[in-house]
Design an enzyme around this catalytic site. Structure first.
Site, PDB file in Angstrom:
ATOM      1  N   LYS A   1       3.739   1.664  -1.570  1.00 28.93           N
ATOM      2  CA  LYS A   1       4.132   1.919  -2.959  1.00 28.93           C
ATOM      3  C   LYS A   1       2.963   2.519  -3.736  1.00 28.93           C
ATOM      4  CE  LYS A   1       7.320  -1.991  -3.730  1.00 28.93           C
ATOM      5  NZ  LYS A   1       7.521  -3.166  -4.597  1.00 28.93           N
TER       6      LYS A   1
ATOM      7  N   ASP B   1       9.813  -3.249  -8.508  1.00 27.53           N
ATOM      8  CA  ASP B   1      10.577  -4.104  -7.618  1.00 27.53           C
ATOM      9  C   ASP B   1      11.707  -3.251  -7.061  1.00 27.53           C
ATOM     10  OD1 ASP B   1      10.363  -6.827  -6.595  1.00 27.53           O
ATOM     11  OD2 ASP B   1      12.461  -6.976  -7.174  1.00 27.53           O
ATOM     12  N   SER B   2      11.856  -3.296  -5.765  1.00 28.16           N
ATOM     13  CA  SER B   2      12.803  -2.391  -5.140  1.00 28.16           C
ATOM     14  C   SER B   2      13.486  -3.090  -3.984  1.00 28.16           C
ATOM     15  CB  SER B   2      12.077  -1.128  -4.669  1.00 28.16           C
ATOM     16  OG  SER B   2      10.815  -1.435  -4.122  1.00 28.16           O
TER      17      SER B   2
ATOM     18  N   LYS C   1      10.006  13.086   0.241  1.00 29.30           N
ATOM     19  CA  LYS C   1      10.598  11.784  -0.095  1.00 29.30           C
ATOM     20  C   LYS C   1      10.510  11.552  -1.607  1.00 29.30           C
ATOM     21  CE  LYS C   1      10.090   6.806   0.280  1.00 29.30           C
ATOM     22  NZ  LYS C   1       9.259   5.651   0.629  1.00 29.30           N
TER      23      LYS C   1
ATOM     24  N   ARG D   1      12.064   5.492  -5.988  1.00 26.49           N
ATOM     25  CA  ARG D   1      10.780   5.306  -6.694  1.00 26.49           C
ATOM     26  C   ARG D   1      10.332   6.613  -7.344  1.00 26.49           C
ATOM     27  NH1 ARG D   1       8.699   3.319  -2.953  1.00 26.49           N
ATOM     28  NH2 ARG D   1       9.302   1.223  -3.534  1.00 26.49           N
TER      29      ARG D   1
ATOM     30  N   PHE E   1       6.944   3.746   4.786  1.00 22.87           N
ATOM     31  CA  PHE E   1       6.754   2.310   5.020  1.00 22.87           C
ATOM     32  C   PHE E   1       8.114   1.615   4.971  1.00 22.87           C
ATOM     33  CE2 PHE E   1       6.794   2.918   0.476  1.00 22.87           C
ATOM     34  CZ  PHE E   1       7.417   1.796  -0.033  1.00 22.87           C
TER      35      PHE E   1
ATOM     36  N   ASP F   1      11.883   2.878   5.691  1.00 20.27           N
ATOM     37  CA  ASP F   1      11.952   4.350   5.742  1.00 20.27           C
ATOM     38  C   ASP F   1      12.424   4.906   7.092  1.00 20.27           C
ATOM     39  OD1 ASP F   1      11.315   4.856   3.124  1.00 20.27           O
ATOM     40  OD2 ASP F   1       9.190   5.252   3.487  1.00 20.27           O
TER      41      ASP F   1
ATOM     42  N   ARG G   1       0.818  -1.217   0.000  1.00 19.22           N
ATOM     43  CA  ARG G   1       0.000   0.000   0.000  1.00 19.22           C
ATOM     44  C   ARG G   1       0.850   1.265   0.000  1.00 19.22           C
ATOM     45  NH1 ARG G   1      -5.238  -1.007   1.107  1.00 19.22           N
ATOM     46  NH2 ARG G   1      -5.600   1.120   1.781  1.00 19.22           N
TER      47      ARG G   1
HETATM   48  P1  ITT Z   1       5.019  -5.876  -4.197  1.00 22.10           P
HETATM   49  O1  ITT Z   1       6.013  -6.940  -4.621  1.00 22.10           O
HETATM   50  O2  ITT Z   1       3.643  -6.383  -4.011  1.00 22.10           O
HETATM   51  O3  ITT Z   1       5.103  -4.647  -5.039  1.00 22.10           O
HETATM   52  P2  ITT Z   1       6.722  -5.764  -1.818  1.00 22.10           P
HETATM   53  O4  ITT Z   1       6.655  -4.958  -0.551  1.00 22.10           O
HETATM   54  O5  ITT Z   1       6.824  -7.269  -1.669  1.00 22.10           O
HETATM   55  O6  ITT Z   1       5.454  -5.366  -2.708  1.00 22.10           O
HETATM   56  P3  ITT Z   1       9.290  -5.765  -3.164  1.00 22.10           P
HETATM   57  O7  ITT Z   1       9.223  -7.204  -3.464  1.00 22.10           O
HETATM   58  O8  ITT Z   1       9.730  -4.837  -4.251  1.00 22.10           O
HETATM   59  O9  ITT Z   1       7.887  -5.192  -2.668  1.00 22.10           O
HETATM   60  O10 ITT Z   1      10.205  -5.560  -1.887  1.00 22.10           O
HETATM   61  C1  ITT Z   1      10.700  -4.314  -1.574  1.00 22.10           C
HETATM   62  C2  ITT Z   1      11.208  -4.293  -0.147  1.00 22.10           C
HETATM   63  O11 ITT Z   1      11.979  -3.094   0.017  1.00 22.10           O
HETATM   64  C3  ITT Z   1      10.091  -4.241   0.875  1.00 22.10           C
HETATM   65  O12 ITT Z   1      10.541  -4.811   2.077  1.00 22.10           O
HETATM   66  C4  ITT Z   1       9.868  -2.760   1.057  1.00 22.10           C
HETATM   67  O13 ITT Z   1       9.343  -2.447   2.316  1.00 22.10           O
HETATM   68  C5  ITT Z   1      11.280  -2.204   0.877  1.00 22.10           C
HETATM   69  N1  ITT Z   1      11.192  -0.902   0.221  1.00 22.10           N
HETATM   70  C6  ITT Z   1      11.050  -0.658  -1.108  1.00 22.10           C
HETATM   71  N2  ITT Z   1      10.890   0.652  -1.335  1.00 22.10           N
HETATM   72  C7  ITT Z   1      10.924   1.240  -0.127  1.00 22.10           C
HETATM   73  C8  ITT Z   1      10.785   2.567   0.292  1.00 22.10           C
HETATM   74  O14 ITT Z   1      10.524   3.545  -0.572  1.00 22.10           O
HETATM   75  N3  ITT Z   1      10.866   2.830   1.594  1.00 22.10           N
HETATM   76  C9  ITT Z   1      11.100   1.841   2.483  1.00 22.10           C
HETATM   77  N4  ITT Z   1      11.211   0.546   2.190  1.00 22.10           N
HETATM   78  C10 ITT Z   1      11.132   0.247   0.871  1.00 22.10           C
END
Ligand code: ITT
Length: 320
Positions: free
Chosen positions: A12, A67-68, A174, A180, A150, A153, A10
């Site tokens: 993202k 994907d991050s 941010k 992102r 989230f 962060d 949520r």
């Molecule tokens: P979806 O795959 O459903 O999009 P996910 O949370 O599983 O959601 P990822 O597989 O891309 O997403 O994992 C990314 C991880 O990195 C996840 O633990 C996020 O909380 C963290 N993350 C990614 N972007 C972030 C941000 O902007 N701030 C804080 N943590 C972030």
């Protein structure tokens, strides 16, 4: 245009909606009950493609997935692609952060560097995939701070900030510098919209000049941020340095000068619609906007901003 965001996260989704909402793109969440597929890739790009493709196949239409991950220097790049499952298969944000703090307990202040990376994959109406990336560097805090955002962060202090964690920043602060936010700005430019609304419609003119070696920065600014289309060098000038962009019926030449003097700043005029949203987008990307406002009696609304080589640009909206 409708764009489905293939994420179960949520946080993202909120960032996509905040940045693309009002741009003319309708941002749709996954339908209730829909889940993202298992992420079996070994890179961010592979996993982004898996999620975007599955969404496109299941629901049709343009889909984008993110994907991050957080790549920590002292941990050899971990948790990286496995950031969501760092504390195990049942991990949540809090347990991932607790594990990170635990692993970093003995790491001294000077060695706590890290970066967030994001890869977006856009699968278009007819199934073609395009990728957009963003990175932000920072350090891992000694303890959690802040209540916004989230994931990691509360532990991430960006280098480009003032010492606050992402969680201590406003969402738009941010977005302006985050991995992102940067990737979404490139996606918006590719889709021909300003992140936040508006479209660059054409420019009047002209030649701007930058110091040797600034080509990539100028390209990132004019193509990436303003969304201008780069075109091949005109034939007679093929050996000359620089980058060309389409400007409505004309061309913009970003020339590279061996002996660049900031005193020779160019002053090209750029006609846009959605001036307010372009201004907001430039501010979010950290480009200083110099306010001028509505100039009577011409009915012309304009503002100025400097490009990476120090050329002052005039953005003009003709009303009516
Ligand atoms: P979806 O795959 O459903 O999009 P996910 O949370 O599983 O959601 P990822 O597989 O891309 O997403 O994992 C990314 C991880 O990195 C996840 O633990 C996020 O909380 C963290 N993350 C990614 N972007 C972030 C941000 O902007 N701030 C804080 N943590 C972030």
């Amino acid at each position: 245009m409708r764009l489905m965001v293939a994420t179960g996260n949520r946080g993202k989704l909120a960032e996509f909606a905040a940045m693309l909402g009002g741009s003319g793109i309708e941002v749709l969440p996954l339908p209730a009950g829909a889940e993202t597929p298992e992420e079996t890739g070994t890179t961010l790009a592979e996993n982004a493609l898996i999620k975007a493709r599955a969404c496109h196949v299941a629901f049709g239409g343009a889909s984008v997935a993110d994907d991050s991950g957080l790549f920590v220097d002292a941990l050899g790049g971990a948790p990286g692609v496995r950031s969501a499952r760092f504390a195990g298969e049942d991990a949540d944000d809090a347990s991932n952060r607790a594990r990170l703090l635990g692993e970093m307990a003995e790491v001294p202040a000077g060695l706590r560097g890290a970066e967030f990376r994001c890869v977006l994959c856009l699968v278009g109406e007819v199934g073609e995939a395009r990728y957009f990336q963003g990175v932000v560097r920072g350090t891992i805090a000694l303890a959690e701070r802040g209540g916004n955002g989230f994931g990691y962060d509360p532990l991430f202090v960006p280098d480009e900030g003032d010492g606050r964690t992402f969680s201590e920043m406003l969402p738009q602060e941010k977005d302006a510098i985050s991995h992102r936010g940067r990737a979404i700005a490139l996606l918006a430019a590719e889709l021909g919209v300003a992140a936040g609304g508006g479209r660059v419609t054409g420019l009047d003119h002209v030649q701007v000049a930058g110091p040797a070696g600034c080509e990539e920065a100028m390209r990132a600014f004019y193509a990436g941020l303003l969304g201008l289309e780069e075109i091949p060098k005109p034939e007679p000038l093929a050996t000359r340095g620089g980058v060309w962009f389409r400007l409505g019926a004309q061309q913009l030449h970003v020339g590279i000068e061996k002996e660049f003097s900031p005193a020779r700043k160019a002053h090209p005029g750029i006609r846009v619609t959605g001036l307010a949203s372009l201004k907001e987008r430039l501010s979010r990307a950290g480009v200083a906007v110099i306010e001028d406002g509505l100039l009577e009696p011409y009915g012309v609304n304009r503002f100025y901003a400097d490009d990476p080589a120090g050329n002052r640009l005039e953005f003009v909206e003709i009303i009516g």
